[in-house]
Design a protein around this motif. Structure first.
Motif, short mmCIF file in Angstrom:
data_model
loop_
_atom_site.label_atom_id
_atom_site.label_comp_id
_atom_site.label_asym_id
_atom_site.label_seq_id
_atom_site.Cartn_x
_atom_site.Cartn_y
_atom_site.Cartn_z
N ASP A 1 0.98 -1.16 0.36
CA ASP A 1 -0.25 0.25 -0.45
C ASP A 1 1.02 1.37 -0.02
N ASP B 1 0.40 4.00 1.83
CA ASP B 1 0.37 4.70 3.02
C ASP B 1 1.88 4.22 4.24
N GLN C 1 2.09 1.59 5.53
CA GLN C 1 1.38 0.79 6.93
C GLN C 1 1.84 -0.14 7.25
N ARG D 1 2.94 -3.86 11.66
CA ARG D 1 1.81 -3.04 11.11
C ARG D 1 2.35 -1.02 11.91
N ARG E 1 -0.24 4.77 9.26
CA ARG E 1 -0.39 6.15 7.76
C ARG E 1 0.55 6.83 8.77
MG MG Z 1 -3.97 1.96 4.90
#
Ligand code: MG
Ligand code: UDP
Length: 314
Positions: free
Chosen positions: A102, A104, A106, A204, A207
């Motif tokens: 992704d 972002d 994360q 994780r 963002r």
């Molecule tokens: Mg995300």
């Protein structure tokens, strides 16, 4: 010859995130090619999913800075799964393996290094699995866990705590390209590919910038989509509900008959009770039988590959 790796990044309104994300991804590529593990031709492909902000301009700017940043842009916003598929199909013939991540960040990009190691070790699909969900809110964590359990109970097999952060070899991508379905749920399809796999754990994070495009409503729709794209079990359950009602019907019938012969039943009540219960269960079972056939049609229209060859000796 060293392998070419591509990193595919779906981007929807990510103008704020990309400037943080790209240097980190390019850094990982540098590190891997400096260590001689991958070719210096390795690249990052940004898929602009019909963004409404300046995401595409940002991708063009990053491309001018470093030509290893590539881009495609979709004519419409089609959603994360389609953007990802578009990217993977674009790079399929241009690399030996593709990592999807992704925009972002994360998902910790350092896990890419371990993924590439596993790939060089002969694995064709490497799943990124969350080591913990400490940075997710309690709500997101609990609902996500509940979704996994519910999906599994409905007959949808997925890798636990794995989102769409994974490495796929070009061979796995070729097989993926044969899945022509429109209701795309990649997390369900990839385990069906069935090539040698490995798991890499990662943490994780929050963002880097911008906000989530997956609120609860979209997550719910996504989950229902996953189940209905992979399993006819909900439909099959109708038959068993009907069957259960038919069994309960026996008890109801006994109760009605006792009342009837004991003269405590109102006139007309026994016949209505018996027919409502009997017909109700019969109708449900009939719908369930129709469901079995619809289930077959559902499998046929998907026209998924009927087998995937794992290895050959010729
Ligand atoms: Mg995300
Ligand atoms: N995304 C996309 N199209 C969409 C929605 C999201 O390509 O219609 C991308 C988004 O840019 C991001 C990834 O999908 O790279 C995951 O989205 P997000 O981080 O918002 O989801 P969350 O992590 O909050 O579940």
């Amino acid at each position: 010859m060293s392998k070419t790796i591509s990193i595919v990044v779906p981007c929807y309104n990510e103008e704020a995130a990309l400037q943080h994300t790209m240097p980190q991804l390019l850094n990982i590529l540098n590190r891997l090619s400096d260590e001689g593990k991958i070719s210096s031709e390795s690249f990052v492909l940004c898929v602009d999913d019909g963004s409404r902000d300046k995401t595409w301009d940002e991708i063009c700017r990053l491309h001018d800075q470093d030509p290893r940043v590539k881009g495609i842009t979709l004519a419409h916003n089609r959603g994360h799964q389609y953007a990802l598929l578009a990217g993977l199909m674009e790079v399929r013939d241009r690399c030996d393996a593709a990592v999807s991540i992704d925009a972002d960040l994360q998902d910790d990009p350092n896990a890419i290094i371990e993924m590439v190691d596993a790939f060089l070790d002969g694995k064709e699909i490497v799943y990124g699995v969350r080591a913990s969900r400490a940075t997710d809110t309690w709500f997101k964590r609990t609902t996500a866990r509940a979704f996994y359990k519910f999906q599994a109970s409905m007959g949808l097999q997925t890798v636990y705590d794995h989102a769409d952060y994974r490495l796929m070899s070009s061979r796995a991508l070729d097989i993926l390209s044969q899945y022509g379905e429109s209701n795309l749920f990649l997390r369900g399809i990839i385990p069906q590919i069935g090539l040698p796999t490995a798991i890499v754990k990662y943490d994780r994070h929050e963002r880097v910038a911008g906000e989530s495009k997956y609120p609860l409503k979209k997550m719910l729709a996504f989950s229902v989509d996953g189940i209905t794209s992979f399993s006819a079990r909900p439909m099959r359950m109708i038959f068993f509900v009907g069957l259960t009602l038919l069994l309960i019907d026996i008890i109801v019938a006994l109760y009605v008959l006792i009342a009837y012969f004991g003269d405590t039943a109102m006139a007309g009540w026994p016949s209505i009770m018996l027919s409502v219960w009997f017909l109700g269960s019969l109708i449900l079972m009939a719908i369930g039988i129709v469901g079995e056939y619809i289930g077959k049609i559902f499998v046929e229209v998907k026209a998924r590959p009927r087998f995937n060859i794992k290895s050959t000796l010729w």
